[in-house]
Design a protein around this motif. Structure first.
Motif, mmCIF file in Angstrom:
data_model
loop_
_atom_site.group_PDB
_atom_site.id
_atom_site.type_symbol
_atom_site.label_atom_id
_atom_site.label_comp_id
_atom_site.label_asym_id
_atom_site.label_seq_id
_atom_site.Cartn_x
_atom_site.Cartn_y
_atom_site.Cartn_z
ATOM 1 N N MET A 19 0.839 -1.205 0.000
ATOM 2 C CA MET A 19 0.000 0.000 0.000
ATOM 3 C C MET A 19 0.873 1.253 0.000
ATOM 4 O O MET A 19 0.609 2.211 -0.735
ATOM 5 N N LYS A 20 1.918 1.239 0.809
ATOM 6 C CA LYS A 20 2.826 2.386 0.895
ATOM 7 C C LYS A 20 3.493 2.643 -0.450
ATOM 8 O O LYS A 20 3.552 3.794 -0.916
ATOM 9 N N ASN A 21 3.984 1.597 -1.079
ATOM 10 C CA ASN A 21 4.678 1.748 -2.359
ATOM 11 C C ASN A 21 3.735 2.122 -3.495
ATOM 12 O O ASN A 21 4.186 2.610 -4.536
ATOM 13 N N ASN A 22 2.428 1.887 -3.295
ATOM 14 C CA ASN A 22 1.457 2.253 -4.320
ATOM 15 C C ASN A 22 0.860 3.641 -4.082
ATOM 16 O O ASN A 22 0.110 4.140 -4.909
ATOM 17 N N GLY A 23 1.183 4.234 -2.920
ATOM 18 C CA GLY A 23 0.605 5.527 -2.593
ATOM 19 C C GLY A 23 -0.814 5.435 -2.068
ATOM 20 O O GLY A 23 -1.561 6.425 -2.088
ATOM 21 N N ALA A 24 -1.215 4.251 -1.579
ATOM 22 C CA ALA A 24 -2.571 4.047 -1.072
ATOM 23 C C ALA A 24 -2.699 4.577 0.357
ATOM 24 O O ALA A 24 -1.750 4.540 1.143
ATOM 25 N N GLU A 25 -3.875 5.063 0.702
ATOM 26 C CA GLU A 25 -4.130 5.574 2.043
ATOM 27 C C GLU A 25 -4.296 4.432 3.038
ATOM 28 O O GLU A 25 -4.753 3.349 2.683
ATOM 29 N N GLY A 26 -3.927 4.711 4.297
ATOM 30 C CA GLY A 26 -4.153 3.744 5.368
ATOM 31 C C GLY A 26 -2.988 2.851 5.687
ATOM 32 O O GLY A 26 -3.065 2.052 6.636
ATOM 33 N N TRP A 27 -1.884 2.972 4.963
ATOM 34 C CA TRP A 27 -0.756 2.080 5.216
ATOM 35 C C TRP A 27 -0.101 2.364 6.565
ATOM 36 O O TRP A 27 0.524 1.467 7.157
ATOM 37 N N GLU A 28 -0.275 3.610 7.079
ATOM 38 C CA GLU A 28 0.383 3.993 8.334
ATOM 39 C C GLU A 28 -0.109 3.173 9.527
ATOM 40 O O GLU A 28 0.545 3.135 10.565
ATOM 41 N N TYR A 159 5.952 1.041 -15.511
ATOM 42 C CA TYR A 159 4.618 0.464 -15.300
ATOM 43 C C TYR A 159 4.148 0.728 -13.873
ATOM 44 O O TYR A 159 2.995 1.097 -13.638
ATOM 45 N N TYR A 160 5.060 0.562 -12.924
ATOM 46 C CA TYR A 160 4.746 0.774 -11.516
ATOM 47 C C TYR A 160 4.312 2.210 -11.276
ATOM 48 O O TYR A 160 3.300 2.476 -10.608
ATOM 49 N N PHE A 161 5.048 3.173 -11.818
ATOM 50 C CA PHE A 161 4.698 4.575 -11.639
ATOM 51 C C PHE A 161 3.346 4.899 -12.296
ATOM 52 O O PHE A 161 2.551 5.668 -11.753
ATOM 53 N N LYS A 162 3.098 4.320 -13.442
ATOM 54 C CA LYS A 162 1.873 4.607 -14.180
ATOM 55 C C LYS A 162 0.636 4.112 -13.439
ATOM 56 O O LYS A 162 -0.434 4.731 -13.516
ATOM 57 N N THR A 163 0.763 3.011 -12.729
ATOM 58 C CA THR A 163 -0.397 2.408 -12.068
ATOM 59 C C THR A 163 -0.503 2.771 -10.588
ATOM 60 O O THR A 163 -1.445 2.349 -9.925
ATOM 61 N N SER A 164 0.447 3.560 -10.066
ATOM 62 C CA SER A 164 0.425 3.906 -8.643
ATOM 63 C C SER A 164 -0.178 5.287 -8.425
ATOM 64 O O SER A 164 -0.453 6.029 -9.373
ATOM 65 N N ASN A 165 -0.352 5.624 -7.154
ATOM 66 C CA ASN A 165 -0.851 6.945 -6.772
ATOM 67 C C ASN A 165 0.253 7.783 -6.120
ATOM 68 O O ASN A 165 -0.033 8.669 -5.314
ATOM 69 N N LEU A 166 1.480 7.506 -6.467
ATOM 70 C CA LEU A 166 2.603 8.208 -5.871
ATOM 71 C C LEU A 166 2.665 9.662 -6.356
ATOM 72 O O LEU A 166 2.307 9.969 -7.500
ATOM 73 N N THR A 167 3.130 10.543 -5.474
ATOM 74 C CA THR A 167 3.357 11.930 -5.859
ATOM 75 C C THR A 167 4.638 12.024 -6.679
ATOM 76 O O THR A 167 5.433 11.082 -6.726
ATOM 77 N N GLU A 168 4.855 13.166 -7.308
ATOM 78 C CA GLU A 168 6.066 13.357 -8.087
ATOM 79 C C GLU A 168 7.309 13.270 -7.203
ATOM 80 O O GLU A 168 8.344 12.760 -7.616
ATOM 81 N N GLU A 169 7.198 13.778 -5.980
ATOM 82 C CA GLU A 169 8.323 13.695 -5.046
ATOM 83 C C GLU A 169 8.641 12.247 -4.695
ATOM 84 O O GLU A 169 9.798 11.846 -4.637
ATOM 85 N N GLN A 170 7.585 11.447 -4.467
ATOM 86 C CA GLN A 170 7.783 10.032 -4.146
ATOM 87 C C GLN A 170 8.378 9.283 -5.335
ATOM 88 O O GLN A 170 9.214 8.396 -5.167
ATOM 89 N N PRO A 272 -1.065 -6.219 -9.523
ATOM 90 C CA PRO A 272 -1.294 -7.137 -10.647
ATOM 91 C C PRO A 272 -1.391 -8.591 -10.186
ATOM 92 O O PRO A 272 -0.652 -9.033 -9.311
ATOM 93 N N GLY A 273 -2.312 -9.324 -10.802
ATOM 94 C CA GLY A 273 -2.418 -10.756 -10.558
ATOM 95 C C GLY A 273 -3.268 -11.162 -9.374
ATOM 96 O O GLY A 273 -3.415 -12.359 -9.103
ATOM 97 N N MET A 274 -3.855 -10.190 -8.665
ATOM 98 C CA MET A 274 -4.648 -10.549 -7.499
ATOM 99 C C MET A 274 -5.998 -11.160 -7.885
ATOM 100 O O MET A 274 -6.720 -11.681 -7.036
ATOM 101 N N ASN A 275 -6.328 -11.112 -9.164
ATOM 102 C CA ASN A 275 -7.549 -11.776 -9.633
ATOM 103 C C ASN A 275 -7.326 -13.265 -9.886
ATOM 104 O O ASN A 275 -8.276 -14.012 -10.132
#
Length: 315
Positions: A19-28, A159-170, A272-275
């Motif tokens: 979650m952290k590496n994807n920029g998802a909320e709640g990882w803290e 691919y990782y950057f394109k599919t994540s919610n990371l900020t430009e700084e991240q 990816p692949g969780m389906n």
């Protein structure tokens, strides 16, 4: 050992780290699936009569609810290794003091919880630098496994950057995630880093396909199986053949998401692949291990490192 060696390892990346590496909320809040995954993988490994090296994240060992499951891994006879404390994929940007603190903090809590003193390290996202290697050697580590000699690292990062919610700084912090194109030309066989003061540290690269330098770890095999299982197994058999032909010892990497599907855990739909159902992934893993067992002696990374060091002394 008469046959070629294959060492097997699993990076125990937890739900919060994805979650952290994807920029998802709640990882803290450090949400975990260790209560689901650890009993599942240990039963699977018992069935296969297989021992792995588990790279543990210090932050997980520091959470009381996770400690039972980390002890279960050690009690089952698997090797416990260090995967950093905060699981940040930009360790190469740390100062020496920050690296020393990161290694010591994770080392201490992992040893305390598991009862094993880690002897191996792998940087999250295959991040490393020479200072990190020096810190590991000074701490008494016998091997590092942070290099990933593949030419497709930059493509995986895009691919990782394109599919994540990371900020430009991240994204800037992670600009070397999965390595550079030039990493594809690093040594593929185990070797010793030459450090300051004539010290050395064994490097055990995560194996990619000899000659072609494309990934063969379980994540990539599961990905290929989504197109064709026949293609995936042909690809794997080619890799095995080339490893034997070039006398490249195999260092095979596994992640929890290679075995867990959305039928067992929730909140990971972005990955990816969780389906793919868990039973399908486990069936692939069993067949992969069966292929390896025909050609290699399967060991932990510490056992593999000991064998390499023994041969180096003889030479």
């Amino acid at each position: 050992m008469g046959r070629p060696i294959a060492s097997l390892s699993l990076d125990l990346d937890n739900k919060w780290s994805y979650m952290k590496n994807n920029g998802a909320e709640g990882w803290e809040g450090y949400p975990s699936y260790l209560d689901i995954f650890v009993p599942y993988i240990l039963e699977l490994l018992r069935e296969l009569n297989l021992k792995l090296t588990f790279f543990i994240v210090g932050q997980d060992a520091a959470v009381e609810l996770n400690q039972k499951y980390i002890r279960m891994i050690a009690d089952a006879g698997h090797e416990i290794a260090n995967h950093s404390f905060k699981h940040e994929t930009f360790l190469h940007l740390y100062t020496r003091e920050e690296l020393e603190d990161e290694i010591e903090k994770s080392h201490a809590i992992i040893k305390s919880v598991s009862g094993q003193e880690p002897k191996g390290f792998r940087g999250p996202g295959f991040t490393w630098n020479e200072t990190l290697l020096e810190v590991l050697e000074e701490k008494g580590y016998i091997y590092d496994s942070s290099t990933f000699p593949t030419i497709i690292g930059p493509l995986a990062r895009m691919y990782y950057f394109k599919t994540s919610n990371l900020t430009e700084e991240q994204k800037k912090e992670r600009k070397e995630l999965f390595g550079k194109f030039s990493d594809g030309f690093m040594k593929l066989k185990p070797y010793f880093w030459k450090l300051k003061n004539k010290r050395k540290l064994l490097e055990m690269p995560v194996t990619t396909m000899p000659l072609f330098r494309v990934p063969i770890h379980l994540t990539y095999l599961v990905y290929l199986s989504g197109f064709s299982k026949q293609l995936m197994f042909f690809y794997l058999k080619c890799a095995v053949y080339l490893c034997k032909l070039t006398r490249t010892p195999l260092n095979f990497l596994i992640h929890p998401t290679d075995l867990l599907g959305g039928d067992m855990i929730t909140g990971m739909e972005f990955f990816p692949g969780m389906n793919v159902p868990s039973h399908t992934k486990s069936a692939i893993f069993k067949k992969v291990i069966k292929i390896f067992a025909k050609h290699f002696t399967l060991v932990t990374m510490e056992e593999h490192a000991a064998e390499i060091s023994k041969k180096a002394q003889i030479i």
